[in-house]
Design a protein around this motif. Structure first.
Motif, PDB file in Angstrom:
ATOM      1  N   LEU A 188     -53.455 -41.828  49.328  1.00 17.64           N
ATOM      2  CA  LEU A 188     -52.400 -40.991  49.877  1.00 17.64           C
ATOM      3  C   LEU A 188     -51.388 -41.797  50.686  1.00 17.64           C
ATOM      4  CD1 LEU A 188     -54.577 -37.949  51.013  1.00 17.64           C
ATOM      5  CD2 LEU A 188     -53.099 -38.093  48.989  1.00 17.64           C
ATOM      6  N   GLY A 189     -51.603 -43.101  50.794  1.00 17.40           N
ATOM      7  CA  GLY A 189     -50.645 -43.965  51.467  1.00 17.40           C
ATOM      8  C   GLY A 189     -50.937 -44.245  52.920  1.00 17.40           C
ATOM      9  N   GLY A 190     -52.049 -43.701  53.435  1.00 15.87           N
ATOM     10  CA  GLY A 190     -52.406 -43.941  54.826  1.00 15.87           C
ATOM     11  C   GLY A 190     -53.325 -45.136  54.990  1.00 15.87           C
ATOM     12  N   ASN A 191     -53.609 -45.478  56.243  1.00 16.60           N
ATOM     13  CA  ASN A 191     -54.508 -46.581  56.563  1.00 16.60           C
ATOM     14  C   ASN A 191     -55.803 -46.017  57.148  1.00 16.60           C
ATOM     15  OD1 ASN A 191     -52.511 -48.538  55.887  1.00 16.60           O
ATOM     16  ND2 ASN A 191     -51.570 -48.273  57.902  1.00 16.60           N
ATOM     17  N   PRO A 192     -56.912 -46.052  56.395  1.00 18.84           N
ATOM     18  CA  PRO A 192     -58.166 -45.471  56.886  1.00 18.84           C
ATOM     19  C   PRO A 192     -58.811 -46.317  57.971  1.00 18.84           C
ATOM     20  CG  PRO A 192     -58.519 -46.541  54.776  1.00 18.84           C
ATOM     21  CD  PRO A 192     -57.041 -46.603  55.030  1.00 18.84           C
ATOM     22  N   THR A 193     -59.321 -45.654  58.998  1.00 17.23           N
ATOM     23  CA  THR A 193     -59.999 -46.326  60.106  1.00 17.23           C
ATOM     24  C   THR A 193     -61.336 -45.647  60.345  1.00 17.23           C
ATOM     25  OG1 THR A 193     -57.856 -46.815  61.138  1.00 17.23           O
ATOM     26  CG2 THR A 193     -59.817 -47.029  62.524  1.00 17.23           C
ATOM     27  N   PRO A 194     -62.448 -46.248  59.917  1.00 17.16           N
ATOM     28  CA  PRO A 194     -63.760 -45.624  60.124  1.00 17.16           C
ATOM     29  C   PRO A 194     -64.137 -45.615  61.603  1.00 17.16           C
ATOM     30  CG  PRO A 194     -63.859 -47.332  58.434  1.00 17.16           C
ATOM     31  CD  PRO A 194     -62.552 -47.500  59.141  1.00 17.16           C
ATOM     32  N   LEU A 195     -64.450 -44.438  62.110  1.00 14.31           N
ATOM     33  CA  LEU A 195     -64.871 -44.294  63.502  1.00 14.31           C
ATOM     34  C   LEU A 195     -65.924 -43.196  63.591  1.00 14.31           C
ATOM     35  CD1 LEU A 195     -61.493 -44.268  65.499  1.00 14.31           C
ATOM     36  CD2 LEU A 195     -63.218 -46.084  65.533  1.00 14.31           C
ATOM     37  N   ALA A 196     -66.810 -43.309  64.566  1.00 13.82           N
ATOM     38  CA  ALA A 196     -67.758 -42.235  64.845  1.00 13.82           C
ATOM     39  C   ALA A 196     -67.003 -41.030  65.393  1.00 13.82           C
ATOM     40  CB  ALA A 196     -68.807 -42.696  65.845  1.00 13.82           C
ATOM     41  N   TYR A 197     -67.532 -39.852  65.155  1.00 12.91           N
ATOM     42  CA  TYR A 197     -66.893 -38.615  65.583  1.00 12.91           C
ATOM     43  C   TYR A 197     -66.593 -38.622  67.092  1.00 12.91           C
ATOM     44  CZ  TYR A 197     -66.503 -33.590  66.622  1.00 12.91           C
ATOM     45  OH  TYR A 197     -66.094 -32.353  67.068  1.00 12.91           O
ATOM     46  N   GLY A 198     -67.525 -39.114  67.874  1.00  8.18           N
ATOM     47  CA  GLY A 198     -67.359 -39.095  69.328  1.00  8.18           C
ATOM     48  C   GLY A 198     -66.293 -40.034  69.850  1.00  8.18           C
ATOM     49  N   GLU A 199     -65.789 -40.921  68.990  1.00  9.13           N
ATOM     50  CA  GLU A 199     -64.781 -41.894  69.415  1.00  9.13           C
ATOM     51  C   GLU A 199     -63.355 -41.464  69.077  1.00  9.13           C
ATOM     52  OE1 GLU A 199     -65.858 -45.553  67.582  1.00  9.13           O
ATOM     53  OE2 GLU A 199     -67.842 -45.637  68.518  1.00  9.13           O
ATOM     54  N   VAL A 200     -63.215 -40.335  68.383  1.00 11.16           N
ATOM     55  CA  VAL A 200     -61.901 -39.952  67.875  1.00 11.16           C
ATOM     56  C   VAL A 200     -60.944 -39.567  68.983  1.00 11.16           C
ATOM     57  CG1 VAL A 200     -60.651 -38.370  66.359  1.00 11.16           C
ATOM     58  CG2 VAL A 200     -62.891 -39.236  65.676  1.00 11.16           C
ATOM     59  N   PHE A 201     -61.397 -38.809  69.961  1.00 12.99           N
ATOM     60  CA  PHE A 201     -60.497 -38.345  71.022  1.00 12.99           C
ATOM     61  C   PHE A 201     -59.855 -39.518  71.756  1.00 12.99           C
ATOM     62  CE2 PHE A 201     -59.394 -36.880  75.266  1.00 12.99           C
ATOM     63  CZ  PHE A 201     -58.699 -35.708  74.996  1.00 12.99           C
ATOM     64  N   SER A 202     -60.671 -40.472  72.181  1.00 12.30           N
ATOM     65  CA  SER A 202     -60.124 -41.619  72.914  1.00 12.30           C
ATOM     66  C   SER A 202     -59.234 -42.470  72.012  1.00 12.30           C
ATOM     67  CB  SER A 202     -61.248 -42.472  73.511  1.00 12.30           C
ATOM     68  OG  SER A 202     -62.087 -42.983  72.491  1.00 12.30           O
ATOM     69  N   ALA A 203     -59.587 -42.559  70.720  1.00 14.41           N
ATOM     70  CA  ALA A 203     -58.761 -43.331  69.790  1.00 14.41           C
ATOM     71  C   ALA A 203     -57.388 -42.698  69.615  1.00 14.41           C
ATOM     72  CB  ALA A 203     -59.469 -43.451  68.445  1.00 14.41           C
ATOM     73  N   LEU A 204     -57.325 -41.367  69.626  1.00 18.37           N
ATOM     74  CA  LEU A 204     -56.035 -40.676  69.568  1.00 18.37           C
ATOM     75  C   LEU A 204     -55.249 -40.901  70.857  1.00 18.37           C
ATOM     76  CD1 LEU A 204     -57.186 -37.309  67.960  1.00 18.37           C
ATOM     77  CD2 LEU A 204     -55.536 -38.901  66.949  1.00 18.37           C
ATOM     78  N   GLN A 205     -55.925 -40.828  71.975  1.00 19.97           N
ATOM     79  CA  GLN A 205     -55.259 -41.008  73.275  1.00 19.97           C
ATOM     80  C   GLN A 205     -54.662 -42.404  73.424  1.00 19.97           C
ATOM     81  OE1 GLN A 205     -58.315 -39.818  76.154  1.00 19.97           O
ATOM     82  NE2 GLN A 205     -56.960 -38.152  76.776  1.00 19.97           N
ATOM     83  N   THR A 206     -55.390 -43.411  72.950  1.00 23.11           N
ATOM     84  CA  THR A 206     -54.952 -44.802  73.121  1.00 23.11           C
ATOM     85  C   THR A 206     -54.096 -45.292  71.942  1.00 23.11           C
ATOM     86  OG1 THR A 206     -57.003 -45.601  72.105  1.00 23.11           O
ATOM     87  CG2 THR A 206     -56.993 -45.350  74.502  1.00 23.11           C
ATOM     88  N   HIS A 207     -53.836 -44.390  70.989  1.00 27.70           N
ATOM     89  CA  HIS A 207     -53.016 -44.709  69.805  1.00 27.70           C
ATOM     90  C   HIS A 207     -53.661 -45.763  68.904  1.00 27.70           C
ATOM     91  CE1 HIS A 207     -50.026 -42.278  71.782  1.00 27.70           C
ATOM     92  NE2 HIS A 207     -49.994 -43.096  72.808  1.00 27.70           N
TER      93      HIS A 207
END
Length: 330
Positions: A188-207
């Motif tokens: 789909l043209g995106g860049n996949p980043t494997p992360l655990a579910y519990g790490e998603v919120f902080s990953a969104l916050q820190t960009h």
């Protein structure tokens, strides 16, 4: 809150390295089973497992009980799978995407645009397709107890509305540790980043990532909507959750207790679904009230973009047979 470290230290203190039943069980046939889930206390899958525990205790007059560790207290889903396989915990609820690489039959449930709706998914899970997938866990020291559906998975991000595949170009999206989801995002043209579910919120916050994909209920309960304000109704996957039990723990139960547990697990599916349908509607209302921008997607364009991925999996005979069975129920 009990943590995974505290839990494992407790096992060590009991002198048991691999089996919770010996550490937490008791004499005279009494037994305390342990169950885990990364979701919060009021999440439908957590509530369904707690229902199993109450019914199990009632039916056995307290001889069998269940202790629930929710909110990821005992670690990530990948860790829970291994802990169950080796008997360190008894029961765990795991997203099927996290099982794709180790348990190939789950792949057909995660592929994009295999299911047309929640009703279609439930027809498949309640019949021979679901039964065959559950039997497949026996190959690696697990018992498939039940499959919990969890709605349509869609894209959400902190940048912009996603209407068609071109809108994903250049964006970093969190995916579970599944080859299917990584390939899908790349197509789909995106860049996949494997992360655990519990790490998603902080990953969104820190960009670290721009967005992710999940169901509406999880998007709300995890509060990820506070960092990602765009929800796009792509419905690209209906990958369900699976309730698994350690083969070692299951085999150590009496035959009648095994039958009881299997029956309660199957019956808990209806409990989970009723809670899911109600809470998903409530989550949607809450997200709109919170100002999350929601948009429809160009579904034909998404289906076309991921067709090469589906074609690759059609070449696997076991998956192709399951796929045909699923589509016959559409």
């Amino acid at each position: 809150m009990t943590t995974r470290r505290d839990f494992l230290l407790g096992l060590g203190a009991a002198g048991v390295a691999t089996a919770v039943p010996a550490a937490l069980g008791a004499t005279d046939g009494h037994r305390l089973l342990t169950a885990t889930d990364v979701h919060v206390k009021d999440y439908p899958t957590v509530a369904a497992i707690e229902w199993i525990g109450r019914e199990l205790e009632r039916a056995t007059a307290g001889r069998l009980r269940l202790r629930m560790y929710h909110s990821g207290q005992l670690g990530r889903e990948s860790e829970a799978i291994d802990m169950a396989r080796f008997g360190a915990i008894d029961i765990t609820r795991v997203y099927s995407g996290a099982l794709n690489n180790a348990f190939p039959l789950t792949q057909v449930l995660s592929l994009p645009y295999v299911f047309d709706s929640v009703a279609h998914l439930r027809r498949a899970l309640d019949g021979p397709v679901g039964a065959q997938v559950l039997r497949g866990f026996g190959a690696r020291d697990l018992v498939g107890l039940a499959i919990y559906d969890c709605g349509a998975r869609c894209f959400y991000n902190a940048r912009k509305p996603i209407v068609g595949p071109a809108d994903l170009h250049g964006l970093k999206f969190r995916v579970p540790s599944s080859d299917i989801f990584m390939r899908m995002i790349r197509m789909l043209g995106g860049n996949p980043t494997p992360l655990a579910y519990g790490e998603v919120f902080s990953a969104l916050q820190t960009h670290l990532i721009d967005g992710a994909e999940n169901n509406l209920r999880s998007f709300h309960s995890s509060r990820q909507f506070e960092a990602a304000r765009y929800w796009s109704q792509s419905e690209h996957s209906y990958a369900p959750d699976v309730l698994l039990m350690s083969r070692r723990s299951f085999d150590s139960l009496r035959a009648d207790d095994r039958s009881l547990l299997l029956d309660l697990a199957r019956r808990s599916v209806a409990v989970m679904r009723a809670l899911w349908d109600e809470s998903e509607a409530q989550a949607r209302t809450a997200l709109v009230a919170a100002g999350v921008r929601m948009n429809e997607c160009d579904l034909p364009a998404f289906r076309k973009a991921v067709q090469p991925l589906l074609s690759d999996y059609h070449r696997v005979p076991a998956l192709e047979a399951l796929y045909r069975d699923i589509r016959s129920l559409a």
